[in-house]
Enzyme design. Structure first.
Site, mmCIF file in Angstrom:
data_model
loop_
_atom_site.group_PDB
_atom_site.id
_atom_site.type_symbol
_atom_site.label_atom_id
_atom_site.label_comp_id
_atom_site.label_asym_id
_atom_site.label_seq_id
_atom_site.Cartn_x
_atom_site.Cartn_y
_atom_site.Cartn_z
ATOM 1 C CE LYS A 107 -3.964 -2.105 -0.024
ATOM 2 N NZ LYS A 107 -3.644 -3.507 -0.310
HETATM 3 C C1 LIG Z 1 -9.701 -2.723 -1.444
HETATM 4 C C2 LIG Z 1 -9.098 -3.410 -0.255
HETATM 5 N N1 LIG Z 1 -9.795 -3.453 0.886
HETATM 6 C C3 LIG Z 1 -9.310 -4.025 1.992
HETATM 7 C C4 LIG Z 1 -8.061 -4.604 1.991
HETATM 8 C C5 LIG Z 1 -7.593 -5.287 3.224
HETATM 9 O O1 LIG Z 1 -6.498 -4.660 3.817
HETATM 10 P P1 LIG Z 1 -5.564 -5.481 4.797
HETATM 11 O O2 LIG Z 1 -4.724 -6.401 3.967
HETATM 12 O O3 LIG Z 1 -4.755 -4.421 5.486
HETATM 13 O O4 LIG Z 1 -6.428 -6.220 5.732
HETATM 14 C C6 LIG Z 1 -7.279 -4.580 0.835
HETATM 15 C C7 LIG Z 1 -5.942 -5.165 0.828
HETATM 16 O O5 LIG Z 1 -5.325 -5.471 -0.130
HETATM 17 C C8 LIG Z 1 -7.815 -3.972 -0.321
HETATM 18 O O6 LIG Z 1 -7.130 -3.932 -1.472
#
Ligand SMILES: Cc1ncc(COP(=O)(O)O)c(C=O)c1O
Length: 386
Positions: free
Chosen positions: A184
């Site tokens: 990210k």
């Molecule tokens: C659009 C979206 N929402 C939620 C997430 C979830 O984030 P995390 O991996 O920090 O739980 C991601 C992760 O890639 C994502 O791309």
């Protein structure tokens, strides 16, 4: 053409991150504490949100935001199927039912004009996703949200640093959830942050993210009262200070990181501008500022003798790592089992999925590498275009 090897993603840290992490290790306090508190403060400043709570992941943050609004069994939550499964899984954790709305073909975000028809008596919230870093249309989404008294929750996993019509992401929705997963725009390894202007919401999230305890370990460690109560079935969703420190290090160079993403995206847009008969370039219109988490191109199938999967393989042969963002959630076997959706219910989402390719985009990428990717695409158009 001399072959290069360009991975889809590459990450490196500088002394800024090393210093913060080492400082934490040397401090003897590595779980939730002063670094996490500082990171929350920095994210508040960056986004303009009044309150922030650091969490162990974006997924945890989404779950907590929904749970803290008391959304659960018997409720419905409107969202997009064109996202990572985490968005939908977080809704399911609460017991609520995700209700999918098709996407806009340009922004690839939830189509605000299609939301109203999916609102029922059970609808409690809309979860938007700012795909690739392009903000959803919050002005249009506010209308059904206000009319039906729905919470607007932004899954901003891709959009730290973006703004919608001049307002930073984080200061628009009722609750905004960032992810700091390793790919990210900033990373804490694993981690996330929920921001909101509602003190009540963030206090509730703080309470639930650490077992529903009335006092944290850090507070007790500082002396005074050892007593605490557990008043809710909370979760173990806190962020460690080690993760917080990495995030603080990343934030010291956030402007530089975002600037590089913007310049790389501008280079792609310029170099690919004369190939738009064959590929559609990402939309970054309106008065909004894109966070450029991903650079997603769409093939125009009629102009190609090969399909999307073959094009990804050909790019890989030329050393360019690509991805597909996203496989629509209703296509996964688990969701096929538990939901009644058919791909034909989502015409735009299906069409998009079959045509998209994400090309490399990260601050470590060089302009020379962008040029190489564009040359590779041009060469493949020469070989396989019509
Ligand atoms: C659009 C979206 N929402 C939620 C997430 C979830 O984030 P995390 O991996 O920090 O739980 C991601 C992760 O890639 C994502 O791309």
């Amino acid at each position: 053409m001399k072959l290069l090897k360009i991975p889809f993603f590459r990450l490196s840290f500088t002394s800024a991150e090393r210093k913060e992490v080492l400082d934490t290790v040397n401090s003897g306090w590595v779980t939730t504490g002063p670094k996490v508190e500082r990171l929350e403060g920095e994210i508040r400043k960056l986004t303009g949100a009044k309150y922030a709570a650091a969490v162990s992941s974006g997924t945890a943050g989404l779950h907590l935001a929904l749970a803290s609004y008391n959304i659960g069994r018997g409720d419905e939550v409107i969202t997009t199927p064109y996202t990572m499964s985490a968005t939908v899984q977080a809704i399911l954790y609460t017991g609520a039912k995700p209700v999918f709305v098709d996407i806009d073909p340009h922004s690839l975000n939830i189509d605000p004009t299609a939301v109203e028809s999916k609102v029922s008596k059970k609808t409690r919230a809309i979860v938007t996703v700012d795909i690739a870093g392009c903000p959803a249309d919050y002005d249009a989404l506010r209308k059904p949200a206000r009319k039906h008294n729905l919470r607007l929750i932004d899954d901003a996993a891709h959009s730290l640093g973006a703004d919608f019509n001049g307002r930073p992401i984080g200061s628009i929705a009722d609750a905004t959830v960032f992810s700091f997963y390793s790919t990210k725009n900033i990373t804490t390894g694993e981690g996330g942050m929920v921001v909101s202007d509602s003190k009540t919401l963030i206090n509730r999230i703080r309470h639930l993210l650490l077992h529903g305890m009335t006092s944290s370990g850090y507070k007790r460690y500082q002396g005074g009262n050892w007593k605490y109560d557990v008043t809710d079935l909370g979760y173990k969703y806190n962020m460690s200070d080690l993760a917080g420190a990495l995030g603080l290090g990343q934030l010291t160079r956030f402007d530089k990181l975002q600037n590089k993403r913007r310049r790389l995206a501008a280079r792609y847009l310029k170099k690919l501008a004369n190939l738009t008969d064959y590929i559609e370039l990402p939309y970054c219109g309106g008065r909004s500022a894109h966070a450029w988490h991903l650079f997603i191109i769409k093939m125009h199938p009629r102009r190609w003798k090969i399909g999307r999967n073959r094009l990804i393989r050909e790019l890989d042969r030329l050393g360019v790592g690509c991805g597909v963002h996203f496989i629509p959630v209703y296509r996964f076997s688990y969701f096929r089992k538990i939901m009644k959706y058919k791909p034909s219910d989502f015409r735009v989402c299906e069409d998009t999925f079959k045509r998209v390719i994400s090309v490399p985009l990260y601050p470590d990428l060089t302009f020379h590498e962008v040029d190489y990717v564009c040359d590779a695409i041009r060469w493949l158009i020469y070989r396989h275009g019509r």
